[in-house]
Design a protein around this motif. Structure first.
Motif, short mmCIF file in Angstrom:
data_model
loop_
_atom_site.label_atom_id
_atom_site.label_comp_id
_atom_site.label_asym_id
_atom_site.label_seq_id
_atom_site.Cartn_x
_atom_site.Cartn_y
_atom_site.Cartn_z
N THR A 142 0.59 -85.09 11.17
CA THR A 142 0.36 -83.55 11.74
C THR A 142 1.12 -82.53 11.94
O THR A 142 0.50 -81.57 11.78
CB THR A 142 -1.28 -84.22 12.62
N GLY A 143 2.16 -83.28 11.88
CA GLY A 143 2.78 -81.43 11.72
C GLY A 143 4.54 -81.81 12.37
O GLY A 143 5.22 -83.30 11.65
N GLU A 164 3.02 -86.51 20.82
CA GLU A 164 3.65 -85.11 20.53
C GLU A 164 4.98 -85.58 20.51
O GLU A 164 5.37 -85.92 22.13
CB GLU A 164 3.41 -83.91 21.28
N GLY A 440 1.79 -78.07 14.89
CA GLY A 440 0.63 -79.01 13.98
C GLY A 440 0.02 -78.94 13.24
O GLY A 440 -0.14 -77.94 13.12
N LEU A 441 -1.47 -79.27 13.24
CA LEU A 441 -1.85 -79.04 12.64
C LEU A 441 -2.92 -78.84 12.95
O LEU A 441 -2.94 -79.02 14.26
CB LEU A 441 -2.97 -80.27 12.05
#
Length: 446
Positions: A142-143, A164, A440-441
């Motif tokens: 997502t990132g 993360e 991220g997203l």
């Protein structure tokens, strides 16, 4: 060869390792009976805890009753397709695809999951062909340094975890001797393509990279980049310093300049009026002068230099100028001609294609990609035929004189000296690193 690489940590593991175990192994235990889906609040999992979670997953491993071994199925969202529709293509029932989508939608905006996005799923098929397929796990980046994992809990509900990684901004020092070519040697030493292209462009101001560089020559590159805990480069930074055969290039942006430039140790701009070669890396296959023509067989004047290079190699403008011609021209095939200052013009033949936006009347800047090597026209193979005119007459490209750059003064010179001292300190220490953050997203409600 010494190279600073702070990413080498003995226990560093990438997030996808956790995904493979947590999403495929832990969830396999929980899938004995299908229960109503329960979406949970995402749990932020740091990279330090991934090893521990993985060990727990392996210790609790088992096989769901009535289900076969999960199969990894990669999925890419197609144009005009929603995330839910993409999940359905794995073969799971519609209600399960909706449940997975709702689980992710509780924490992330699924409307941002656009065409082209790739994600991995683990799907188990029922033994004997009875019943529907079961989603065991799903993982999606997502990132730059984040990803999410969907897996099942022991009661069969879906759980969403957000992983993360810590991100570090580092300054890398690469020091090596040339082995084959600067590009190949620097690439093997850990420099990225963007940095190497900039360095070879700078070196081209002072050297003919085919004739002037030997295997014993040493070079140094200092550049910035952003990396994750697992050592994956998520952002290539700037080339801060380059050195080759005693020539040094320090990156510095004067107060009133529109962009950063490169200077020698005294503060003189290293940007000459004309680059020695228009290619990042190539060898001279035919020099200026009389030769036997490779196609006709007759001895005739070769009014340029041929560089042997593979099709698609970028051709750079050796100086600022204006495109005069970009057209097909007989045996020259795809032809490009650029007019520069002081009565100089350059020509490029046998091109495969032109650079973005290149056409007659367009202004180009030194170092800009203007075309790509090819083998069009009367050509025996991929190469660049390069010519230079002076006041309308062809001359030997290797004999072009270059004008030296300007020298910094006043406040700019003082600021440059401070930046030079900082870069010199980094080189002596072998590099540096500092923690930073990465986005991220977008989450729902964020």
């Amino acid at each position: 060869m010494a190279q600073f690489d702070p990413r080498r940590q003995p226990m560093r593991l990438a997030p996808h390792i956790f995904t493979a175990c947590a999403a495929l192994v832990v969830a396999m235990l929980a899938g004995r009976v299908y229960h109503p889906v329960r979406a949970e609040v995402p749990v932020a999992v740091s990279a330090e805890s991934i090893t521990q979670l993985e060990a727990q997953a392996i210790a609790a491993a088992g096989t769901p009753v009535g289900m076969g071994t999960p199969e990894a199925i990669p999925v890419q969202i197609r144009r005009g397709e929603t995330f839910e529709q993409a999940v359905r293509r794995t073969g799971i029932p519609d209600e399960e695809a909706r449940a997975v989508t709702q689980t992710i939608a509780n924490a992330y905006d699924v409307n941002e999951l656009r065409a082209g996005l790739r994600f991995e799923t683990a799907i188990a098929q029922p033994r004997g062909g009875r019943g529907g397929a079961r989603l065991i796990g799903l993982t999606m980046r997502t990132g730059p340094a984040s990803q999410l994992t969907v897996s099942r809990t022991f009661d069969g509900a879906l759980r969403l975890r957000a992983i993360e990684e810590k991100v570090t901004h580092e300054t890398v020092v690469v020091r090596s001797t040339v082995k084959g070519s600067i590009y190949a040697t620097a690439r093997q030493a850990g420099a990225n393509g963007q940095v190497i292209r900039k360095a070879t462009q700078l070196f081209s101001h002072k050297f003919d990279l085919d004739r002037d560089i030997r295997a014993s020559d040493e070079f140094v590159l200092v550049f910035s980049q952003t990396v994750t805990e697992s050592g994956r480069v998520v952002e290539a930074g700037e080339l801060l310093y380059a050195e080759l055969k005693g020539q040094v290039f320090y990156r510095f942006k004067p107060a009133n300049a529109s962009e950063a430039q490169y200077f020698d140790a005294s503060g003189k701009n290293m940007r000459s009026a004309f680059m020695r070669t228009p290619l990042d890396r190539a060898r001279v296959s035919s020099s200026y002068g009389y030769r036997r023509h490779p196609i006709s067989g007759y001895r005739r004047m070769h009014q340029g230099i041929d560089f042997a290079a593979s099709t698609g190699t970028a051709v750079l403008a050796p100086a600022d100028g204006v495109v005069v011609e970009a057209r097909r021209w007989g045996g020259y095939g795809n032809w490009l001609r650029i007019r520069h200052a002081n009565g100089l013009e350059t020509g490029y033949a046998h091109l495969s294609r032109y650079g973005s936006g290149i056409r007659a009347g367009v202004r180009v800047r030194q170092g800009q990609v203007v075309a790509y090597v090819g083998s069009t026209g009367a050509s025996t193979g991929p190469h660049l035929h390069y010519e230079i005119w002076q006041n309308g007459r062809r001359i030997n490209p290797s004999g072009v004189k270059t004008q030296e750059g300007t020298i910094l003064g006043g406040a700019d010179l003082a600021a440059f000296r401070a930046e030079k001292t900082r870069i010199d300190r980094v080189i002596l220490s072998g590099g540096e690193q500092r923690p930073t953050t990465a986005g991220g997203l977008r989450r729902v409600g964020a």
